[in-house]
Design an enzyme around this catalytic site. Structure first.
Site, PDB file in Angstrom:
ATOM      1  N   SER A  49       0.399   6.912  -0.649  1.00  0.00           N
ATOM      2  CA  SER A  49       0.816   5.518  -0.688  1.00  0.00           C
ATOM      3  C   SER A  49       0.180   4.882  -1.913  1.00  0.00           C
ATOM      4  O   SER A  49      -1.003   5.102  -2.185  1.00  0.00           O
ATOM      5  CB  SER A  49       0.375   4.820   0.600  1.00  0.00           C
ATOM      6  OG  SER A  49       1.034   3.591   0.716  1.00  0.00           O
ATOM      7  N   GLU A  50       0.952   4.098  -2.664  1.00  0.00           N
ATOM      8  CA  GLU A  50       0.516   3.649  -3.993  1.00  0.00           C
ATOM      9  C   GLU A  50      -0.801   2.858  -3.973  1.00  0.00           C
ATOM     10  O   GLU A  50      -1.488   2.769  -4.981  1.00  0.00           O
ATOM     11  CB  GLU A  50       1.616   2.819  -4.660  1.00  0.00           C
ATOM     12  CG  GLU A  50       1.870   1.475  -3.972  1.00  0.00           C
ATOM     13  CD  GLU A  50       3.060   0.724  -4.565  1.00  0.00           C
ATOM     14  OE1 GLU A  50       3.828   1.325  -5.322  1.00  0.00           O
ATOM     15  OE2 GLU A  50       3.203  -0.466  -4.246  1.00  0.00           O
ATOM     16  N   ASN A  51      -1.140   2.270  -2.832  1.00  0.00           N
ATOM     17  CA  ASN A  51      -2.379   1.489  -2.757  1.00  0.00           C
ATOM     18  C   ASN A  51      -3.606   2.379  -2.538  1.00  0.00           C
ATOM     19  O   ASN A  51      -4.660   1.884  -2.159  1.00  0.00           O
ATOM     20  CB  ASN A  51      -2.284   0.422  -1.661  1.00  0.00           C
ATOM     21  CG  ASN A  51      -1.920   0.992  -0.302  1.00  0.00           C
ATOM     22  OD1 ASN A  51      -1.106   1.902  -0.206  1.00  0.00           O
ATOM     23  ND2 ASN A  51      -2.516   0.471   0.746  1.00  0.00           N
ATOM     24  N   GLY A  52      -3.485   3.667  -2.792  1.00  0.00           N
ATOM     25  CA  GLY A  52      -4.661   4.528  -2.819  1.00  0.00           C
ATOM     26  C   GLY A  52      -4.889   5.349  -1.573  1.00  0.00           C
ATOM     27  O   GLY A  52      -6.013   5.789  -1.320  1.00  0.00           O
ATOM     28  N   SER A  91      -4.926   6.132  -8.085  1.00  0.00           N
ATOM     29  CA  SER A  91      -3.694   6.254  -7.316  1.00  0.00           C
ATOM     30  C   SER A  91      -2.482   6.325  -8.248  1.00  0.00           C
ATOM     31  O   SER A  91      -1.549   7.099  -8.030  1.00  0.00           O
ATOM     32  CB  SER A  91      -3.556   5.064  -6.367  1.00  0.00           C
ATOM     33  OG  SER A  91      -2.443   5.239  -5.529  1.00  0.00           O
TER      34      SER A  91
END
Lengths: 215, 223
Positions: A49-52, A91
């Site tokens: 997920s792009e938020n890490g 990320s």
């Protein structure tokens, strides 16, 4: 013979069938988010997920919500065993640096040369929603798109010779999953590799602005 | 003795000037809400705010924007129906849209002394209009510059007096990269640990990037 379009969950389930064990996968907001629900837990696919978040898992039970753990759509999720957290620059190093085997994004339009349009409906649209799409689109080893074949309302085809909306990235889409068909983007254009039961080549072409090719 | 703890929020935010570039982390969580409330009370104006998104109708980013003290917002995403969306539509705030990965990398570059970088992200889009592009290894790339802050407001789960930090789960998000990108990095922490209390291998943001820490017990990040 009549055909029945897939619903959004049906598109997500169709995509999940094609994701093999071992892939490292980012799912965008919208239809793609649902893909992970259709990958059986014993098939080890790691979701980013792009938020890490590395190893994103399904939504928690209502009494198990962790307010510190969300996905790219800021929905509460769980972490799979073996998962990890990284900061935002790392990320997106994962996204931009070619470390994703697959990214699945939603779209307004895809062109027959693989151009992706999914962030604005007009150049002068007052509100801008880029998010991480441009980074994910250029960086993943494979970019698949999940979208409806036809725009609701206007009835226009989302599979275009040339995108009419502002581009997110050029020449990046490898495959498109719609409610009617699955199409690869090839040097000659869209090649149909699957259709819903009851769909015919002639009817699918009628619903598609770009010229279709057949395997 | 090195001790970066300050007594309270006003002391943590002392000296933030009008016109400052403010870095504000957060992605569903990980936003230092008490520091944002403190900045609103402190009164600095003509600010440039750097954040992942323009926020919603309520919440810390929306509250700060609603004061009218933000001249320019730099972010990756603005919701149509939000304080930010309406301020921009009404011509009351400048907006610079930056792809999320480019935003993170520009911040990292500022912290790392990188003077510029080329990336394919956005190179074939409207965001590249009027800007320098170059073909590198066969790919069209866009020139991007570092994005430094005058002040970063940081959310931490634990901190020690050297300013070493941990962040909870996905609340880490932009906190480490924003902490390294500002002249003044101010932290609100939920917990205070003695020096050495954070296992060294578990420090997420090292104290070298941190200048002031204020203890805000019981402060939940945005759910």
């Amino acid at each position: 013979m009549s055909f029945r379009p897939l619903d959004r969950a049906g598109i997500a389930a169709r995509i999940a069938r094609d994701i093999p064990e071992g892939w490292f996968v980012n799912l965008g907001i919208g239809i793609p988010t649902g893909v992970s629900d259709h990958v059986p837990l014993d098939r080890e696919v790691i979701f980013h997920s792009e938020n890490g978040v590395i190893g994103a898992g399904p939504a928690p039970a209502p009494d198990q919500v962790n307010p510190y753990l969300v996905n790219a759509g800021t929905q509460h999720i769980t972490l799979r065993t073996g998962g990890a957290f990284v900061h935002h620059a790392d990320s997106f190093a994962i996204a931009r640096g070619g470390h994703l085997d697959l990214c699945v994004l939603g779209a307004f339009e895809v062109s027959e040369t693989g151009d992706l349009a999914n962030w604005a409906r007009a150049p002068d649209e007052p509100v801008k929603q880029v998010g991480g799409a441009m980074d994910l689109a250029i960086g993943a080893k494979r970019l698949w798109v999940a979208m409806e074949h036809i725009t609701k309302g206007s009835g226009g085809s989302r599979l275009r010779r040339v995108c009419s909306y502002p581009l997110t990235a050029k020449g990046v889409v490898k495959r498109v999953y719609t409610d009617l068909a699955v199409l690869d983007v090839t040097p000659e254009g869209f090649r149909v590799i699957d259709m819903v039961p009851g769909m015919t080549p002639a009817l699918l072409q009628e619903k598609t602005e770009a010229k279709l090719h057949w395997a | 003795m090195i001790d970066k703890f300050v007594a309270d929020v006003p002391a943590a935010l002392a000296g933030i000037a009008d016109g400052a570039v403010v870095l504000l982390p957060g992605f569903g969580n990980g936003t230092p809400e008490t520091l944002v409330e403190g900045l609103i009370a402190q009164g600095a104006t003509d600010l440039t705010l750097v954040a992942n998104s323009g926020g919603r109708d309520t919440g810390p980013t929306a509250d700060l924007l609603a004061t009218g003290r933000v001249r320019k917002l730099i972010c990756s995403y603005v919701r149509p129906d939000s304080v930010a969306g309406r301020l921009f539509a009404a011509g009351k705030m400048e907006l610079e849209i930056v792809p999320q990965g480019t935003l993170a990398e520009r911040l990292r570059a500022a912290g790392a002394g990188i003077q510029a970088f080329y990336t394919p992200t956005g190179a074939d889009t409207l965001l590249a209009e009027g800007r320098e592009t170059r073909i590198i290894n066969g790919r069209n790339c866009l020139l991007e510059y570092p994005l430094a802050g005058d002040v970063a407001l940081i959310d931490a789960w634990e901190a020690d007096r050297w300013g070493n930090l941990t962040h909870r789960e996905s609340a880490r998000n932009f906190n480490p990269v924003m902490a390294m990108a500002a002249k003044l990095t101010v932290v609100q922490t939920r917990h205070v640990l003695p020096l050495g209390g954070i296992p060294p291998q578990n420090v997420h943001t090292p104290g070298v990037f941190v200048h002031r820490v204020v203890h805000v017990p019981g402060q939940e990040t945005t759910p």
